[in-house]
Design a protein around this motif. Structure first.
Motif, PDB file in Angstrom:
ATOM      1  N   THR A   1      43.450  22.484  28.484  1.00  0.00           N
ATOM      2  CA  THR A   1      42.394  23.496  28.511  1.00  0.00           C
ATOM      3  C   THR A   1      41.290  23.124  29.491  1.00  0.00           C
ATOM      4  O   THR A   1      40.858  23.937  30.312  1.00  0.00           O
ATOM      5  N   ARG A   2      40.823  21.913  29.426  1.00  0.00           N
ATOM      6  CA  ARG A   2      39.718  21.481  30.295  1.00  0.00           C
ATOM      7  C   ARG A   2      40.152  21.463  31.764  1.00  0.00           C
ATOM      8  O   ARG A   2      39.380  21.829  32.665  1.00  0.00           O
ATOM      9  N   THR A   3      41.391  21.051  32.029  1.00  0.00           N
ATOM     10  CA  THR A   3      41.881  21.012  33.410  1.00  0.00           C
ATOM     11  C   THR A   3      42.025  22.411  33.988  1.00  0.00           C
ATOM     12  O   THR A   3      41.634  22.667  35.139  1.00  0.00           O
TER      13      THR A   3
ATOM     14  N   ASP B   1      40.607  36.033  31.189  1.00  0.00           N
ATOM     15  CA  ASP B   1      42.001  36.500  31.222  1.00  0.00           C
ATOM     16  C   ASP B   1      42.860  35.586  32.098  1.00  0.00           C
ATOM     17  O   ASP B   1      44.032  35.328  31.783  1.00  0.00           O
ATOM     18  N   ARG B   2      42.288  35.121  33.171  1.00  0.00           N
ATOM     19  CA  ARG B   2      43.039  34.278  34.103  1.00  0.00           C
ATOM     20  C   ARG B   2      43.403  32.938  33.483  1.00  0.00           C
ATOM     21  O   ARG B   2      44.556  32.491  33.583  1.00  0.00           O
ATOM     22  N   ILE B   3      42.448  32.292  32.853  1.00  0.00           N
ATOM     23  CA  ILE B   3      42.744  30.992  32.239  1.00  0.00           C
ATOM     24  C   ILE B   3      43.652  31.172  31.019  1.00  0.00           C
ATOM     25  O   ILE B   3      44.429  30.266  30.674  1.00  0.00           O
ATOM     26  N   PHE B   4      43.579  32.338  30.366  1.00  0.00           N
ATOM     27  CA  PHE B   4      44.480  32.592  29.230  1.00  0.00           C
ATOM     28  C   PHE B   4      45.935  32.557  29.697  1.00  0.00           C
ATOM     29  O   PHE B   4      46.791  31.947  29.037  1.00  0.00           O
TER      30      PHE B   4
ATOM     31  N   GLU C   1      51.859  28.216  20.694  1.00  0.00           N
ATOM     32  CA  GLU C   1      51.626  29.618  20.999  1.00  0.00           C
ATOM     33  C   GLU C   1      50.115  29.858  21.097  1.00  0.00           C
ATOM     34  O   GLU C   1      49.404  29.739  20.100  1.00  0.00           O
ATOM     35  N   LEU C   2      49.664  30.185  22.290  1.00  0.00           N
ATOM     36  CA  LEU C   2      48.241  30.484  22.490  1.00  0.00           C
ATOM     37  C   LEU C   2      47.966  31.907  22.013  1.00  0.00           C
ATOM     38  O   LEU C   2      48.621  32.857  22.436  1.00  0.00           O
ATOM     39  N   GLN C   3      46.982  32.066  21.130  1.00  0.00           N
ATOM     40  CA  GLN C   3      46.649  33.379  20.593  1.00  0.00           C
ATOM     41  C   GLN C   3      45.421  33.993  21.242  1.00  0.00           C
ATOM     42  O   GLN C   3      45.372  35.194  21.488  1.00  0.00           O
ATOM     43  N   GLN C   4      44.412  33.180  21.523  1.00  0.00           N
ATOM     44  CA  GLN C   4      43.199  33.724  22.136  1.00  0.00           C
ATOM     45  C   GLN C   4      42.360  32.610  22.743  1.00  0.00           C
ATOM     46  O   GLN C   4      42.331  31.489  22.236  1.00  0.00           O
ATOM     47  N   ILE C   5      41.707  32.967  23.852  1.00  0.00           N
ATOM     48  CA  ILE C   5      40.738  32.088  24.499  1.00  0.00           C
ATOM     49  C   ILE C   5      39.372  32.752  24.392  1.00  0.00           C
ATOM     50  O   ILE C   5      39.204  33.908  24.788  1.00  0.00           O
ATOM     51  N   LEU C   6      38.392  32.041  23.872  1.00  0.00           N
ATOM     52  CA  LEU C   6      37.054  32.601  23.701  1.00  0.00           C
ATOM     53  C   LEU C   6      36.056  31.795  24.524  1.00  0.00           C
ATOM     54  O   LEU C   6      35.755  30.645  24.194  1.00  0.00           O
TER      55      LEU C   6
END
Length: 300
Positions: free
Chosen positions: A155-157, A181-184, A197-202
């Motif tokens: 995530t940080r990278t 949206d791009r990093i998601f 499974e990634l569900q959401q990035i906030l």
């Protein structure tokens, strides 16, 4: 499993005591019986595994990870199998600058460098879950500490790699959703390869340098002042237009009077006015002249 090995040890001790000529040989029977009981009890307890709701069990036999996953409920398994449970519910991993908010104590916000050379601080929350079918893969290739080995560094990278494509002000305002949206997409692809499974990035908060904040506030104030001045100018133009129309109306009226009224018309209007005055309660005496303005004598 522990009871089984303990039972085997006691059984071996009982066998040794039985063969010895010492006084302890009389306890060999008790030791043998206790060892057998412990072994049977250990086998019975180890053969039944209960997986709690929201968990998935991964079986390991002598260091080899089994592919079949134990779902929530009661299962009968090989007594020699070791079962490790994984949380398959939605998990929240937060990296925040507020000391009591994040999963790591202290300031754990992500500092990224933007295309304009400014450093921006981002607070982020990652909502994800373990793919139940991929739990054996995670256990064998990553381990149970997948938060520190996968979620956090990936995530940080990804944030740092994508932030260089945006200016600091854009991340703060107009392109924040685009950045999210791009990093998601990037993080989701990486997680899927590793069983998550990634569900959401906030993106919870974007903090700009103090100098940039002051510049933005100054710009906003200037825009507000400009909008206010435009409103005042528009109001003044409307008032000027109103006065012009009013003056034009008065001029037109005076032109009509000067060109459209004859002496007879004026005399007729004068007679009508005198009649109205005569019938008034305040009028007492009217002295008429030869076409001149009448003299009115009253009690006032």
């Amino acid at each position: 499993m522990v009871l089984i090995f303990l039972g085997i040890i006691i059984l071996v001790v009982g066998s040794v005591l039985k063969r010895s000529d010492t006084a302890g040989s009389r306890f060999s029977g008790i030791a043998t019986t206790a060892g057998i009981v412990l072994m049977v009890l250990g086998v019975f307890l180890s053969a039944f595994k209960t997986i709690s709701p929201g968990q998935a069990g991964v079986q390991t036999l002598f260091g080899k990870v089994q592919n079949n996953v134990l779902e929530s409920g009661l299962h009968v398994v090989n007594p020699l199998v070791d079962v490790t449970t994984f949380n398959i519910q939605t998990q929240n991993y937060t990296m925040s600058g507020v000391h009591s908010e994040g999963d790591v104590a202290g300031d754990d916000a992500i500092r990224v460098l933007c295309s304009d050379g400014l450093e921006v601080t981002i607070d982020l929350s990652v909502l994800f879950r373990v793919n139940e079918a991929k739990a054996p893969f995670i256990y064998q290739n990553i381990g149970i500490d997948y938060l520190d080995k996968l979620v956090r560094p990936v995530t940080r990278t990804v944030l740092r790699d994508n932030a260089v494509n945006y200016q600091a002000v854009d991340l703060y305002s107009t392109k924040r959703q685009q950045f999210q949206d791009r990093i998601f997409q990037t993080i989701s692809s990486n997680f899927a390869k590793n069983g998550l499974e990634l569900q959401q990035i906030l993106v919870r908060n974007v903090s700009l340098p103090a100098s940039v904040k002051a510049s933005i506030e100054s710009k906003i104030n200037a825009e507000q002042e400009a909008q206010k001045m435009q409103f005042v100018l528009q109001k003044e133009r409307q008032e000027a237009e109103r006065k012009r129309v009013e003056a034009q109306g008065i001029a037109d009226y005076q032109k009509i009077l000067s060109t459209g009224l004859s002496d007879k018309q004026l005399q007729y209007e004068s007679i009508q006015a005198q009649k109205a005055i005569a019938t008034s309660a305040n009028a007492k005496v009217i002295i008429m002249g030869n076409g001149k303005t009448p003299v009115i004598l009253g009690n006032q």
